[in-house]
Design an enzyme around this catalytic site. Sequence first.
Site, PDB file in Angstrom:
ATOM      1  N   TYR A 138      41.546 -11.164   0.064  1.00 38.82           N
ATOM      2  CA  TYR A 138      42.877 -12.038   0.117  1.00 38.82           C
ATOM      3  C   TYR A 138      42.641 -13.376  -0.873  1.00 38.82           C
ATOM      4  CZ  TYR A 138      45.565 -10.003   3.832  1.00 38.82           C
ATOM      5  OH  TYR A 138      46.240  -9.202   4.598  1.00 38.82           O
ATOM      6  N   ASP A 245      43.748  -7.477   9.283  1.00 40.07           N
ATOM      7  CA  ASP A 245      44.954  -7.420   9.119  1.00 40.07           C
ATOM      8  C   ASP A 245      45.364  -6.004   9.485  1.00 40.07           C
ATOM      9  OD1 ASP A 245      47.439  -7.872   8.122  1.00 40.07           O
ATOM     10  OD2 ASP A 245      46.932  -6.768   6.164  1.00 40.07           O
ATOM     11  N   ASP A 249      47.390  -4.830  13.334  1.00 42.36           N
ATOM     12  CA  ASP A 249      48.605  -4.016  13.400  1.00 42.36           C
ATOM     13  C   ASP A 249      48.408  -2.645  14.233  1.00 42.36           C
ATOM     14  OD1 ASP A 249      49.968  -5.825  11.780  1.00 42.36           O
ATOM     15  OD2 ASP A 249      50.978  -4.137  10.696  1.00 42.36           O
TER      16      ASP A 249
HETATM   17  C1  IPM Z   1      49.594 -10.751   8.843  1.00 40.75           C
HETATM   18  C2  IPM Z   1      50.476 -10.396   7.528  1.00 40.75           C
HETATM   19  C3  IPM Z   1      50.244 -11.189   6.326  1.00 40.75           C
HETATM   20  C4  IPM Z   1      48.868 -10.760   6.168  1.00 40.75           C
HETATM   21  C5  IPM Z   1      50.933 -11.184   4.971  1.00 40.75           C
HETATM   22  C6  IPM Z   1      52.432 -11.515   5.442  1.00 40.75           C
HETATM   23  C7  IPM Z   1      50.531 -12.257   3.942  1.00 40.75           C
HETATM   24  O1  IPM Z   1      50.595  -9.150   7.290  1.00 40.75           O
HETATM   25  O2  IPM Z   1      49.673 -11.854   9.263  1.00 40.75           O
HETATM   26  O3  IPM Z   1      49.185  -9.944   9.408  1.00 40.75           O
HETATM   27  O4  IPM Z   1      48.454 -10.081   5.233  1.00 40.75           O
HETATM   28  O5  IPM Z   1      47.862 -11.547   6.569  1.00 40.75           O
HETATM   29 MG    MG Z   2      49.171  -8.034   8.783  1.00 36.05          MG
END
Ligand code: IPM
Ligand code: MG
Length: 357
Positions: A138, A245, A249
Amino acid sequence: MKIAVLPGDGIGPEIVAEALKVLEVFRHEGVPLQTETGDIGGVAVDRQGDPLPSSTLALCQGADAILFGSIGGPQYDTLPREMRPERGLLRLRKALDLFANLRPARVFPELAEASSLRAEVVANLDIMIVRELTGDIYFGEPRGITRNVAGERVGTNTMVYSESEIRRVAHWGFQIALQRHQALCSVDKMNVLETTQLWRDVMMEVAPEYPDVKLTHMLVDNAAMQLIRNPRQFDVIVTGNLFGDILSDEASMLTGSIGMLPSASLNAAGLGLYEPIHGSAPDIAGRSVANPLAQILSVSMMFRYSLKRPDLADRIDRAVHVVLQQGVRTADIARQGEAVVSTAKMGDSVVAALQAS
Ligand code: IPM
Ligand code: MG
């Protein structure tokens, strides 16, 4: 207790409004809570030409905790990268050194049917993902899109971790595991990536400081598979920014609705940013149908981790259970044919349950 409130974009303002009702209950009870609102993300671009205005950063730096809604929307996707809402959040995480991101994935018994997996696979699921949040691909340099000698475009990002970055988040993983079921699974891709070989080495170096925690390792592709196959094998997962990340999810969907899950992002001083893990959901923004529970549960995490009032956190958690037991449902967690309530009605139900507690 000074709380910086950053509602942001999309459904952010609607669900933050419900979280503020919860704070209002405690303020009435005499808890010294001060809130101040700031712009971030797309709304900050629109009003101030910067997704993280310096006034917002200063507000956050002077606060004890940050309550964050969500950012982003399709109208911002064509802006230069530096002007996109996501940059505001990434810069804030970096500026405040919020390296430890805690993302719980818990199945509420009342909602086990809402999971896309069979209820018996996810019953009582309770995982905590500890995601490193200020390093990795990142933020690694070099990055960008350039041209090679042949004139062809080349995209570059750099996956990089120093051992101190790994070590400090390792400690968070072990500490959290100690408070839970003493099982820590570190996720990497050491069969291919040197960065994550170092990740695994440092995890093993820290492990002897926590003899009561059982440390295991898993490659990220396998972890993605195991989360679907048998998610209850996990207690605490610790991993880098990019893998975290993606896996967080995935883990959120095991619980049925991403609209239920809060998160905390902390620095070494205990300052934390608290946000739902779902995004700004522009498709439903402004329609009063969003589920405010992830935002309200983020307030609970805020009391637990930054404001050191676990008693208030417990009360919020219990109030959320009560409204779920009462059958109060926003659209995302309702079964077919079940009556649904608005964002505000859900917030009011939590307030009522809190006042009765
Ligand atoms: C998260 C989101 C963020 C990330 C984005 C919005 C930059 O997906 O908080 O998981 O990738 O960290
Ligand atoms: Mg995310």
